[in-house]
Design a protein around this motif. Structure first.
Motif, PDB file in Angstrom:
ATOM      1  N   LYS A 166      36.248  45.542  38.551  1.00 50.10           N
ATOM      2  CA  LYS A 166      37.619  45.163  38.873  1.00 50.10           C
ATOM      3  C   LYS A 166      37.584  44.029  39.886  1.00 50.10           C
ATOM      4  O   LYS A 166      36.967  44.135  40.944  1.00 50.10           O
ATOM      5  N   LEU A 167      38.277  42.923  39.543  1.00 51.87           N
ATOM      6  CA  LEU A 167      38.389  41.778  40.433  1.00 51.87           C
ATOM      7  C   LEU A 167      39.771  41.789  41.070  1.00 51.87           C
ATOM      8  O   LEU A 167      40.772  42.029  40.385  1.00 51.87           O
ATOM      9  N   VAL A 168      39.835  41.489  42.341  1.00 52.71           N
ATOM     10  CA  VAL A 168      41.087  41.525  43.093  1.00 52.71           C
ATOM     11  C   VAL A 168      41.418  40.116  43.572  1.00 52.71           C
ATOM     12  O   VAL A 168      40.546  39.410  44.104  1.00 52.71           O
ATOM     13  N   ASN A 169      42.710  39.711  43.351  1.00 53.00           N
ATOM     14  CA  ASN A 169      43.202  38.391  43.776  1.00 53.00           C
ATOM     15  C   ASN A 169      42.290  37.279  43.252  1.00 53.00           C
ATOM     16  O   ASN A 169      41.586  36.601  44.000  1.00 53.00           O
ATOM     17  N   VAL A 170      42.352  37.103  41.938  1.00 48.10           N
ATOM     18  CA  VAL A 170      41.437  36.190  41.232  1.00 48.10           C
ATOM     19  C   VAL A 170      42.116  34.837  41.014  1.00 48.10           C
ATOM     20  O   VAL A 170      43.290  34.768  40.637  1.00 48.10           O
ATOM     21  N   ILE A 171      41.376  33.763  41.267  1.00 55.26           N
ATOM     22  CA  ILE A 171      41.797  32.397  40.936  1.00 55.26           C
ATOM     23  C   ILE A 171      40.781  31.829  39.959  1.00 55.26           C
ATOM     24  O   ILE A 171      39.569  31.878  40.202  1.00 55.26           O
ATOM     25  N   GLU A 180      45.031  20.650  42.605  1.00 53.28           N
ATOM     26  CA  GLU A 180      45.319  19.410  41.890  1.00 53.28           C
ATOM     27  C   GLU A 180      45.019  19.536  40.400  1.00 53.28           C
ATOM     28  O   GLU A 180      45.078  18.548  39.674  1.00 53.28           O
ATOM     29  N   SER A 181      44.661  20.724  39.952  1.00 53.58           N
ATOM     30  CA  SER A 181      44.322  20.952  38.550  1.00 53.58           C
ATOM     31  C   SER A 181      45.147  22.135  38.055  1.00 53.58           C
ATOM     32  O   SER A 181      46.108  22.553  38.686  1.00 53.58           O
ATOM     33  N   TRP A 182      44.796  22.646  36.890  1.00 50.05           N
ATOM     34  CA  TRP A 182      45.415  23.883  36.431  1.00 50.05           C
ATOM     35  C   TRP A 182      44.638  25.061  36.989  1.00 50.05           C
ATOM     36  O   TRP A 182      43.428  24.989  37.206  1.00 50.05           O
ATOM     37  N   HIS A 183      45.314  26.143  37.242  1.00 51.10           N
ATOM     38  CA  HIS A 183      44.643  27.348  37.684  1.00 51.10           C
ATOM     39  C   HIS A 183      45.544  28.546  37.444  1.00 51.10           C
ATOM     40  O   HIS A 183      46.770  28.410  37.310  1.00 51.10           O
ATOM     41  N   THR A 184      44.919  29.702  37.360  1.00 55.88           N
ATOM     42  CA  THR A 184      45.655  30.950  37.225  1.00 55.88           C
ATOM     43  C   THR A 184      45.397  31.807  38.463  1.00 55.88           C
ATOM     44  O   THR A 184      44.288  31.821  39.002  1.00 55.88           O
ATOM     45  N   LYS A 185      46.431  32.510  38.900  1.00 51.53           N
ATOM     46  CA  LYS A 185      46.331  33.466  39.991  1.00 51.53           C
ATOM     47  C   LYS A 185      46.716  34.838  39.456  1.00 51.53           C
ATOM     48  O   LYS A 185      47.824  35.005  38.938  1.00 51.53           O
ATOM     49  N   SER A 186      45.804  35.780  39.595  1.00 54.69           N
ATOM     50  CA  SER A 186      46.030  37.130  39.077  1.00 54.69           C
ATOM     51  C   SER A 186      45.812  38.133  40.196  1.00 54.69           C
ATOM     52  O   SER A 186      44.864  37.992  40.984  1.00 54.69           O
ATOM     53  N   SER A 187      46.672  39.136  40.254  1.00 52.18           N
ATOM     54  CA  SER A 187      46.500  40.172  41.273  1.00 52.18           C
ATOM     55  C   SER A 187      45.267  41.012  41.010  1.00 52.18           C
ATOM     56  O   SER A 187      44.585  41.430  41.939  1.00 52.18           O
ATOM     57  N   SER A 188      44.944  41.228  39.736  1.00 50.85           N
ATOM     58  CA  SER A 188      43.727  41.978  39.414  1.00 50.85           C
ATOM     59  C   SER A 188      43.302  41.692  37.988  1.00 50.85           C
ATOM     60  O   SER A 188      44.135  41.378  37.123  1.00 50.85           O
ATOM     61  N   VAL A 189      41.990  41.804  37.770  1.00 48.21           N
ATOM     62  CA  VAL A 189      41.384  41.662  36.444  1.00 48.21           C
ATOM     63  C   VAL A 189      40.392  42.804  36.281  1.00 48.21           C
ATOM     64  O   VAL A 189      39.507  42.997  37.124  1.00 48.21           O
ATOM     65  N   ILE A 190      40.553  43.582  35.210  1.00 47.61           N
ATOM     66  CA  ILE A 190      39.680  44.718  34.925  1.00 47.61           C
ATOM     67  C   ILE A 190      38.821  44.389  33.710  1.00 47.61           C
ATOM     68  O   ILE A 190      39.343  43.989  32.665  1.00 47.61           O
ATOM     69  N   LEU A 191      37.508  44.552  33.839  1.00 44.93           N
ATOM     70  CA  LEU A 191      36.559  44.203  32.789  1.00 44.93           C
ATOM     71  C   LEU A 191      35.831  45.456  32.326  1.00 44.93           C
ATOM     72  O   LEU A 191      35.203  46.142  33.135  1.00 44.93           O
ATOM     73  N   ASP A 192      35.955  45.749  31.027  1.00 47.25           N
ATOM     74  CA  ASP A 192      35.252  46.878  30.420  1.00 47.25           C
ATOM     75  C   ASP A 192      34.255  46.311  29.413  1.00 47.25           C
ATOM     76  O   ASP A 192      34.622  45.918  28.301  1.00 47.25           O
ATOM     77  N   PHE A 193      32.986  46.264  29.794  1.00 44.13           N
ATOM     78  CA  PHE A 193      31.984  45.597  28.964  1.00 44.13           C
ATOM     79  C   PHE A 193      31.579  46.428  27.760  1.00 44.13           C
ATOM     80  O   PHE A 193      31.168  45.884  26.737  1.00 44.13           O
ATOM     81  N   ASP A 194      31.660  47.749  27.858  1.00 45.15           N
ATOM     82  CA  ASP A 194      31.337  48.580  26.705  1.00 45.15           C
ATOM     83  C   ASP A 194      32.340  48.359  25.582  1.00 45.15           C
ATOM     84  O   ASP A 194      31.972  48.310  24.401  1.00 45.15           O
TER      85      ASP A 194
END
Length: 772
Positions: A166-171, A180-194
């Motif tokens: 789980k990533l918190v406050n991701v850019i 000066e470019s494009w970017h996304t700001k997310s409060s959280s990102v959850i990664l399930d590799f299985d």
């Protein structure tokens, strides 16, 4: 060793997301490219015998530990102090201080955490990992996913399990200077590799720090594998359809097949539902697509279209091919085709089934074909069904010089339901063309005499009656060429001069063919491509023109001595008739002159970026130019080109003058202009003049940096029936994320000479680019 293996596996999963999620099919897959099927044959690199490869499992790879100081502490821990480094052949982990507890499996990394796996880099302030429970965290994470040229950072990366992070406050951005470019700001990102699923929660898309899109929730594939979900939308504005919005949904059925469903809304016409289904395996590949609109608001009728394309390899040399298309009406593609380009203008739709085979000496095919005609100015051959057509050809060469060619063709023509003048009733045609040739070749010349006999048999049905007609036509020809190369000095500079003269003599005696039908035969224009053809007509040879003429071609080329770059090329061609022609097609007027029109062409390149071309078609008897064209192309530097062309054509009915200008030019460091203008001036036999602009394209491309590009293009073009279409197209291309709007790559490449995309840069994909 246990520490390194566990930590590397967790970080590898983390970097797998950063390096592959944005390049996955669900984000980068263009909505228009899903209608095409690609099968690429990739040549594998050959490994040198002097280079050793390691195929060991990751846990068996040798591990190198480097540190200024290594302590075995009293609490059962190991401390690596000062420039601590753990190295393997596939990765590097660095930190100022690494502490490992053997009893509980805790690992602490403090100060300048640096991790490299392959070409991906991750850094942080400190990290914690428990080997027994496989959990932990990395604080103040920054990452660069190697070749992708994107950047990201997160406040914290929580390792929940060996397969979940789980990533918190991701850019996530296309540049380190993301404001000066494009970017996304997310409060959280959850990664399930299985499960190969990533979940993005509460995200906003920014462009130059301006929010343009809010995404409350989105799932995406972590690995570089397709995943079902919505693709980037496409939208545009056109004169006939109004606002045009396309929302595609991709369905990943299996590794061998997928589908894309399009919901397309036209403000002036209504809703269109479309779908593409693609499949591929070892023995076949194909695509099935279709569209349906219920009650077009303008025509007040249902509109639809379908297409089925399949290639099935029965054996290596045996192929079964289907190409079947149909539309509800003749104007479907003019009104509803969303690419807004006249290049894709369709005048007919095929319905073809073909079984073909190839061999060392034999090749042939059996074909069933029919066509739906969409335009009136199309060749008469498309008005006949071929049920079936059988073609067999045998080719062999004896003693490396004597060639034998046997060509057999049988067709059953069935007249279609479309009405048109000069159409014949259906019938059968059988043709057989055996020929022999003898090749004489040396360093400076070659000569090939050829002798053949064309046999034809017709079974014609006309007004409830049938009759037979046959034709026996001998064909004799002599083809030869002489060339010589020397070094010459022109204006105190050395060039390689190549002089070539080519001649072709053809003799075909006259045979009366007026009572034979013309099913699929058309007159060929006299040009450089048809100079040495045996027949003045193309297609199935329902007419074989009588001939007794000599064709001459002279060409001079001047190349640089060292680079072999062609500087100047001059060509001239003419045909001398020894007898007057008598065979003609219905409606054709013969011009029995002693010689044909004179073809002249000149091509000069002062530098590799400047090309000048000019061609003339001169009529000796009318003493005027039939055709004339000249063009100049200039590419002073990359992403900079201008092309100007002028064409003059003196037809029997009209006198046509066309000026075409296309360009791609930098207006500033980041802004480029693109455009094309075709100006047509026509004058008919009665003296009426008409000025029109059949094609006009004007737009701008803005490239802030390598991370994003914006395109805005206005396109005005005419269809085959003379209607004028206008379209306003917009595209926002975010490198590393995807493209929003209408893909204009094919449109600009087809309309602008030497056009290059702004991101057309070759990136090196070598492990030595970022060698640690």
């Amino acid at each position: 060793m246990r520490f390194f293996t566990s930590l590397a596996s967790i970080v590898l999963c983390l970097l797998t997301f950063f390096s592959s999620a944005h390049s996955s099919d669900i984000l980068s897959k263009d909505s228009q490219q899903t209608s095409q099927l690609y099968i690429d044959e990739i040549d594998r690199l050959q490994t040198s015998s002097t280079i050793s490869k390691f195929d060991l499992p990751s846990e068996d790879l040798p591990l190198f530990l480097i540190s200024d100081q290594i302590n075995n502490n009293d609490d059962g821990s190991f401390s690596f102090i000062g420039n601590a480094q753990f190295r393997r052949m596939d990765s590097v982990i660095k930190g100022n201080h690494i502490k490992f507890y053997r009893d509980n499996g805790n690992i602490y990394v403090d100060g300048d955490v640096y991790i490299r796996l392959g070409n991906s880099v991750l850094i942080g302030s400190n990290a914690f990992l428990n080997l027994d429970n496989v959990n932990g965290y990395v604080k103040d994470v920054k990452f660069w996913p190697g070749y992708k040229e994107v950047y990201g950072e997160a406040e914290r990366a929580d390792i929940i399990s060996q397969s979940t992070i789980k990533l918190v406050n991701v850019i996530y951005s296309g540049s380190e200077i993301y404001d000066e470019s494009w970017h996304t700001k997310s409060s959280s990102v959850i990664l399930d590799f299985d499960r190969n699923i990533g979940k993005l929660i509460n995200s906003r898309l920014y462009l130059c720090n301006i929010p343009i899109l809010y995404i409350p929730y989105m799932s995406f594939p972590i690995k570089d594998e397709p995943k079902s979900g919505f693709l980037m939308p496409a939208y545009s504005l056109s004169y006939g359809n109004g606002y045009d919005v396309v929302l595609p949904y991709y369905v990943n059925i299996s590794s061998y097949c997928d589908a894309t469903i399009y919901s397309r809304f036209l403000s002036q016409r209504g809703l269109i539902l479309s779908s593409d289904f693609r499949y591929v395996n070892d023995s076949c590949y194909g695509i099935i697509n279709g569209s349906y609109m219920h009650k077009d608001k303008i025509t007040n009728c249902d509109r639809w279209h379908y297409k089925f394309r399949n290639c099935f390899y029965i054996r290596d040399n045996l192929l079964l091919d289907f190409d079947i298309s149909r539309a509800s009406d003749n104007y479907y593609f003019r009104d509803l085709f969303y690419r807004y380009t006249d290049v894709d203008e369709k005048k007919y739709l095929p319905k073809i089934g073909k079984l073909s085979w190839t061999g060392k000496y034999f090749d042939g095919h059996i074909t069933l074909s029919a066509y739906q005609v969409l335009a009136d100015d199309i060749e008469t051959s498309f008005y006949y069904h071929r049920l079936p057509e059988i073609h067999i050809r045998y080719r062999d060469c004896f003693w490396s010089k004597l060639g034998l060619d046997l060509d057999f063709n049988m067709v059953k023509f069935v007249r279609s339901r479309y009405h048109r003048n000069l159409l014949y009733d259906g019938g059968d045609r059988l043709s057989f063309y055996p020929s022999i040739n003898y090749k004489m070749v040396s360093d400076y010349f070659y000569m090939t005499p050829k002798l053949g006999i064309h046999l034809s048999e017709y079974h014609i049905k006309n007004n409830n009656s049938t009759y037979y007609k046959s034709r026996f036509t001998p064909i004799c020809s002599l083809d030869g060429s002489v060339s010589r190369s020397d070094s010459v000095d022109i204006f105190k500079k050395s060039f390689k001069q190549t002089l070539e003269s080519k001649f072709f003599y053809l003799y075909i005696p006259y045979s009366n063919q007026e009572d034979l039908p013309c099913y699929d035969t058309n007159l060929v224009d006299f040009n450089y491509q048809s100079l040495f053809d045996e027949n003045a007509y193309s297609g199935g040879w329902d007419r074989i023109a009588d001939a007794n003429h000599i064709t001459l071609l002279l060409r001079a080329k001047y190349n640089d001595v060292n680079s072999e770059f062609e500087r100047v090329s001059i060509s001239a061609a003419n045909r001398i008739y020894l007898d007057n022609r008598k065979v003609c097609m219905p409606g054709e007027t013969l011009c029995n002159n002693n010689s044909s029109i004179l073809l002249l062409s000149v091509k000069a390149s002062t530098e590799s970026d400047k090309v000048f071309e000019m061609s003339f078609d001169y009529d000796f008897y009318k003493k005027n130019l039939c055709k004339y064209s000249t063009s100049i192309k200039w590419n002073p530097q990359g992403l900079t080109s201008i092309y100007i062309a002028y064409k003059y054509q003196n037809d029997i009915q009209d006198l046509l003058n066309t000026i075409s200008i296309s360009f791609q030019w930098p207006l500033s460091e980041k802004l480029y202009g693109v455009g094309r203008l075709d100006f047509l001036h026509s004058c008919n036999i009665e003296g009426n003049k008409k000025i029109s602009i059949p094609k006009f394209l004007m737009g701008f491309e803005y490239k802030r940096d390598k991370s994003w590009t914006n395109r805005l293009v206005f396109h005005r073009y005419s269809s085959f029936n003379g209607n004028i279409n206008n379209a306003l197209l917009f595209q926002l291309e975010l490198r590393g994320l995807g493209s929003i709007g209408t893909d204009m790559a094919n449109l600009l490449e087809n309309n602008i000479q030497s056009y290059r995309q702004l991101d057309d840069v070759n990136f090196s994909n070598s492990i030595f680019d970022t060698y640690e």
